[in-house]
Every structure is written in C-alpha cells, then in structure tokens.
Design a protein around this motif. Sequence first.
Motif, short mmCIF file in Angstrom:
data_model
loop_
_atom_site.label_atom_id
_atom_site.label_comp_id
_atom_site.label_asym_id
_atom_site.label_seq_id
_atom_site.Cartn_x
_atom_site.Cartn_y
_atom_site.Cartn_z
N GLU A 151 0.85 -1.18 0.00
CA GLU A 151 0.00 0.00 0.00
C GLU A 151 0.89 1.24 0.00
O GLU A 151 1.93 1.26 0.67
CB GLU A 151 -0.91 0.02 1.23
CG GLU A 151 -1.96 -1.07 1.25
CD GLU A 151 -3.06 -0.83 0.24
OE1 GLU A 151 -3.59 0.29 0.16
OE2 GLU A 151 -3.39 -1.79 -0.49
N ALA A 152 0.49 2.28 -0.73
CA ALA A 152 1.30 3.49 -0.82
C ALA A 152 0.40 4.70 -1.06
O ALA A 152 -0.79 4.56 -1.37
CB ALA A 152 2.33 3.36 -1.93
N GLU A 153 0.96 5.89 -0.89
CA GLU A 153 0.27 7.13 -1.20
C GLU A 153 1.20 8.05 -1.96
O GLU A 153 2.41 8.07 -1.73
CB GLU A 153 -0.23 7.84 0.07
CG GLU A 153 -1.45 7.20 0.69
CD GLU A 153 -2.10 8.08 1.75
OE1 GLU A 153 -1.75 9.29 1.83
OE2 GLU A 153 -2.95 7.57 2.48
N GLY A 154 0.63 8.83 -2.87
CA GLY A 154 1.39 9.79 -3.64
C GLY A 154 0.62 11.09 -3.77
O GLY A 154 -0.52 11.21 -3.33
N VAL A 155 1.27 12.09 -4.38
CA VAL A 155 0.63 13.39 -4.63
C VAL A 155 0.95 13.83 -6.05
O VAL A 155 1.88 13.33 -6.69
CB VAL A 155 1.13 14.47 -3.64
CG1 VAL A 155 0.76 14.12 -2.21
CG2 VAL A 155 2.64 14.69 -3.77
#
Length: 217
Positions: A151-155
């Motif tokens: 799982e990851a998050e980016g912008v």
Amino acid sequence: MAVACVAALLTACTACTAQEQPPPHAAGTRTSSSSPSPSHTAPRCDGDSYVWRPVVQRRLLVAISDAKEIRIPAHGSASPPEPRLIRPLTAEISPTAVEAGVDPADALAALEDQSQESLEPIGTRFVLDDDAGTGKMINESDTTERGRFVEAEGVRLVTARFSVTCAGGTVRGTITTWGKGPIGVSVRCGIKEHLPELSREAERRACAAQLAVPSAE
C-alpha cells in the motif's frame, strides 16, 4: 484474481492488483501554522502580472508500506499493510520573494489559475491520514487468495517558477505545492500487467525486497 479493497470512511480503492486513485478530499494533508507572510511594510505586488515559466507537474510517491504476505480466505477479507511516510513534504514559496512583497496566498491563487487545479496552501505539511491502511481487502472468489501486497500514497506535485511586478520592481521566485487529495496506490507483487507510474515505483521499492513482512492474519 477477484480481490477488491473496501477502504474506511470516504476513501476507497477499486482493486488490489495495481490501482492509483485520488480520494475525494485532502485527507492526507494538514495545515501548518508556519506559513510565511509578507512584511507589513513590504510593497504590494500586481496580482495580474504573474508570469509562470515553467509549471512542472509530476506524481510523487510520499508513503509506502513493506511488502506483506497476506492470505485472504474465500469470500473473506484481510487488512492491507500500513504505509509509512518516506518523503517529508511542505508547500513552500521562495522566502526572498515574500521578503520582497509577494503575498503567498495571492501567488498560490495565480498558480491555481495557471494550472487549473486546486492546490494546497503555502505552509501545508503532508501527513498520513489516521485512516491510512485501515481498509479491507475483500476476496469475492470461491478460493483462497495469497500474495505479497503493498500500500502506498502519492501526490500530484507542482513546481513553478514565476516573476511578478511589485512596487520595487520585478520579483522572481518558486512555488512548490501539490494538488489537494493524496493518490492511493495498491499493488500486488509479481503481476505482469503494465503498471501506472506510482505503482511501478511502489513495486520497485517494496516488492524487490528478498523477504516479505510475515502476515498477522
């Protein structure tokens, strides 16, 4: 594989093979109280005179989990791995431009007009939302699913150089910020399909590890 993610509250991901999906709100950001402001005696600038050259937009990975071996029983669910912050990120404007009279809010508004995107205010720090990694991975098939998941998050990072006419002359500076709302990323290690940019980076960083984090399921 028939595995889907059901995220908590308002965020959701539609599949666990490789998905990048921005949620409908800026859950992964928090406003800092250290936003710069122009001096009370500084000259004002002409808000209609901003010239941008260039405005660069790119997707940036800011949080990622370890690759975790997860077993999802038939018609059952499992918790996804929890991402952690890997890149501190703050929306900033050149301090010299602020000292010369540029109002950060005016500059940001001009950049939003230029980029046609709602951007995080100057001084905002990216932080992981309390609900990050609290969704559920749902297996709708008749067989048990097993694999290594990330799982990851980016912008959507925006960096822009500008010049603007102020009472004391032309002032130049740079703004770095990002589009409101983080981008959620779910990856299953070892899939052969073409991956979006952030999913490729997440797989390269986490799935290449020789050992996965043992499942707690």
